[in-house]
Each structure stands twice: as C-alpha cells, then as structure tokens.
Design a protein around this motif. Structure first.
Motif, PDB file in Angstrom:
ATOM      1  N   LEU A  26     -42.412  49.494 -58.839  1.00  0.00           N
ATOM      2  CA  LEU A  26     -41.445  50.589 -58.938  1.00  0.00           C
ATOM      3  C   LEU A  26     -40.168  50.255 -58.176  1.00  0.00           C
ATOM      4  CD1 LEU A  26     -43.929  53.560 -58.399  1.00  0.00           C
ATOM      5  CD2 LEU A  26     -42.955  52.774 -60.571  1.00  0.00           C
ATOM      6  N   LEU A  35     -38.123  47.908 -60.283  1.00  0.00           N
ATOM      7  CA  LEU A  35     -37.452  48.595 -61.387  1.00  0.00           C
ATOM      8  C   LEU A  35     -36.200  49.319 -60.907  1.00  0.00           C
ATOM      9  CD1 LEU A  35     -40.482  50.172 -63.297  1.00  0.00           C
ATOM     10  CD2 LEU A  35     -39.394  47.951 -63.669  1.00  0.00           C
ATOM     11  N   ALA A  85     -38.497  48.937 -67.141  1.00  0.00           N
ATOM     12  CA  ALA A  85     -39.936  49.213 -67.228  1.00  0.00           C
ATOM     13  C   ALA A  85     -40.571  48.429 -68.374  1.00  0.00           C
ATOM     14  CB  ALA A  85     -40.174  50.708 -67.409  1.00  0.00           C
ATOM     15  N   GLN A 119     -41.497  44.969 -67.611  1.00  0.00           N
ATOM     16  CA  GLN A 119     -42.723  44.816 -66.820  1.00  0.00           C
ATOM     17  C   GLN A 119     -43.954  45.265 -67.597  1.00  0.00           C
ATOM     18  OE1 GLN A 119     -42.760  43.365 -63.724  1.00  0.00           O
ATOM     19  NE2 GLN A 119     -40.601  42.951 -64.163  1.00  0.00           N
ATOM     20  N   LEU A 134     -44.375  48.146 -69.055  1.00  0.00           N
ATOM     21  CA  LEU A 134     -44.622  49.577 -68.881  1.00  0.00           C
ATOM     22  C   LEU A 134     -43.893  50.372 -69.951  1.00  0.00           C
ATOM     23  CD1 LEU A 134     -44.099  49.723 -65.014  1.00  0.00           C
ATOM     24  CD2 LEU A 134     -46.303  49.727 -66.233  1.00  0.00           C
ATOM     25  N   SER A 179     -42.448  54.646 -70.865  1.00  0.00           N
ATOM     26  CA  SER A 179     -41.913  55.815 -70.169  1.00  0.00           C
ATOM     27  C   SER A 179     -41.633  56.928 -71.160  1.00  0.00           C
ATOM     28  CB  SER A 179     -40.622  55.443 -69.423  1.00  0.00           C
ATOM     29  OG  SER A 179     -39.647  54.968 -70.335  1.00  0.00           O
ATOM     30  N   MET A 202     -43.875  57.582 -66.275  1.00  0.00           N
ATOM     31  CA  MET A 202     -43.932  56.121 -66.393  1.00  0.00           C
ATOM     32  C   MET A 202     -45.343  55.610 -66.139  1.00  0.00           C
ATOM     33  SD  MET A 202     -41.646  53.276 -64.357  1.00  0.00           S
ATOM     34  CE  MET A 202     -40.119  53.920 -65.053  1.00  0.00           C
TER      35      MET A 202
END
Length: 223
Positions: A26, A29, A157, A160, A162, A164, A195
């Motif tokens: 986090l 990011l 994100a 990585q 991820l 959201s 997220m």
C-alpha cells in the motif's frame, strides 16, 4: 505490467477475496500515485487507509446508517446532474441494468437491488478501503487533481496484480466517516477506494461496461 494493459484491465470490482494486502504494498502504491499531476503542484489529496478492526467498525456504522437513516445523509458536493439527459442517462442505465442482469436481479426486485447497493458499505468485502478527502476551501480544479491521483492509484494497484472500486457512494455518509476516523473539519469526503484481490468466481466481476469508440467523442484539427 505495461501501462496499456493496466488501463485496459482496470475495472470496478465488486467482490474481493479476504487476502490481506501488505502495508508495504500500500505504501508503494501511494508513493507511485503521488506523482499524479496537479495544478501548480498543490497536491490537494488526503488519503485515510483503513483495514482490519477499524475497517470492520466503519463498515458496520455505514451499513447501520444506510439501513436506518439514509434520508438524513447528503454528500457535500454534487456528483451527478440534477436532471439527466442523453446520451448520459442512456449510458448510466445500460451500466446499471447490465450489472443487475449479470447478478440475475430483475428491475422489479427492489429488495435485491437495495441489497446490492448496500454492499458499497461493506466495501465489497475488500481488505482495504482508502478514503479520499479534499480541503473544502479549494475549488473545482482540485477535484480534477484528485481524479488524476485516484486514477494513478488504481493503475498502480493493477501493476501489483490488485483490483479496486472507486465509490462515490460513501460521500453522503461523511458524518459517519468523521465519527469513525480522524478527519479535520476542513476535509471534504470525496469517495472511497476499495482495494484487494478480485474474487475470480464472482459473476459481478465479469461485468465490463461498453465504452464509446474514440470517433464518438473526438475531433481532430489539422493533419
């Protein structure tokens, strides 16, 4: 991930796995997103990152407000037009109807539609929610700045692995957010960003709204 792939694979995920997101991820990011442009480099955004027990408490309080006193809550800014018109109302309807159809919710199933709307306040089961705020003494340009920061954060994100979901639905419940988090009086609650890792088996995560082709919104001048 190439930036094109990050943009093309970004979507609003509405069901997350419980897999935690490490704090160092986090922090990374936020460092990347901090490079977003802003007018005269004023960088007007503030971010409150919530997870674990504080996130559970915030979620409970938001759901309680949504269930019991929704008419008592109003956002501090206007997001949508007061009167809709084409082509925007058509796009909005296609998006909403498409999502509900994906979930098997019919237009007259009002309880199910409300239950789906309520999931905004569980942050769609995401392990992390970021609450974005803006100093209320700033003006319209700073909303654009925060939008660029938000997009940068969502794309970082994706880099990585991820996903959201940006949630303006949180804005009407700014008083609840203030009660749960430490916000200055000057902070205007803009939105939340759920997220985490997308649930690959959730049907709602397969829904992707249709985008207009560039020739529908672009004019070229010159060669």
């Amino acid at each position: 991930m190439h930036v094109d792939n990050a943009i093309l694979s970004r979507r609003s995920v509405r069901r997350f796995l419980p897999t935690p997101v490490p704090r160092e991820t986090l922090a990374h990011l936020l460092r990347v997103a901090s490079q977003a442009p802003s007018g005269s480099n004023i960088q007007p955004w503030q971010v409150h990152v919530v997870s674990g027990a504080p996130l559970a408490a915030l979620s409970r309080a938001l759901q309680d407000a949504f269930d019991n006193e929704p008419e008592q809550h109003r956002a501090e800014y206007v997001y949508y037009p007061r009167e809709w018109f084409e082509p925007y109302i058509g796009r909005r309807r296609r998006c909403g109807y498409g999502l509900y159809e994906t979930l098997g919710i019919h237009r007259d199933e009002h309880d199910k539609r409300r239950a789906q709307a309520r999931r905004n306040y569980t942050f769609f089961d995401a392990p992390v929610a970021m609450i974005l705020t803006l100093d209320r003494r700033l003006d319209t340009g700073s909303f654009m700045d925060c939008g660029m920061f938000l997009q940068s954060l969502m794309l970082a994100a994706r880099g990585q692995g991820l996903h959201s979901c940006a949630q303006a639905a949180i804005a009407p419940y700014h008083r609840v957010v203030r009660e749960q988090l430490t916000l200055d009086d000057s902070e205007l609650v803009l939105c939340a960003l759920a997220m985490g890792h997308a649930d690959p088996d959730a049907p709602e995560n397969g829904f992707v709204p249709v985008r207009e082709m560039p020739e529908r919104f672009t004019r070229f001048y010159g060669d």
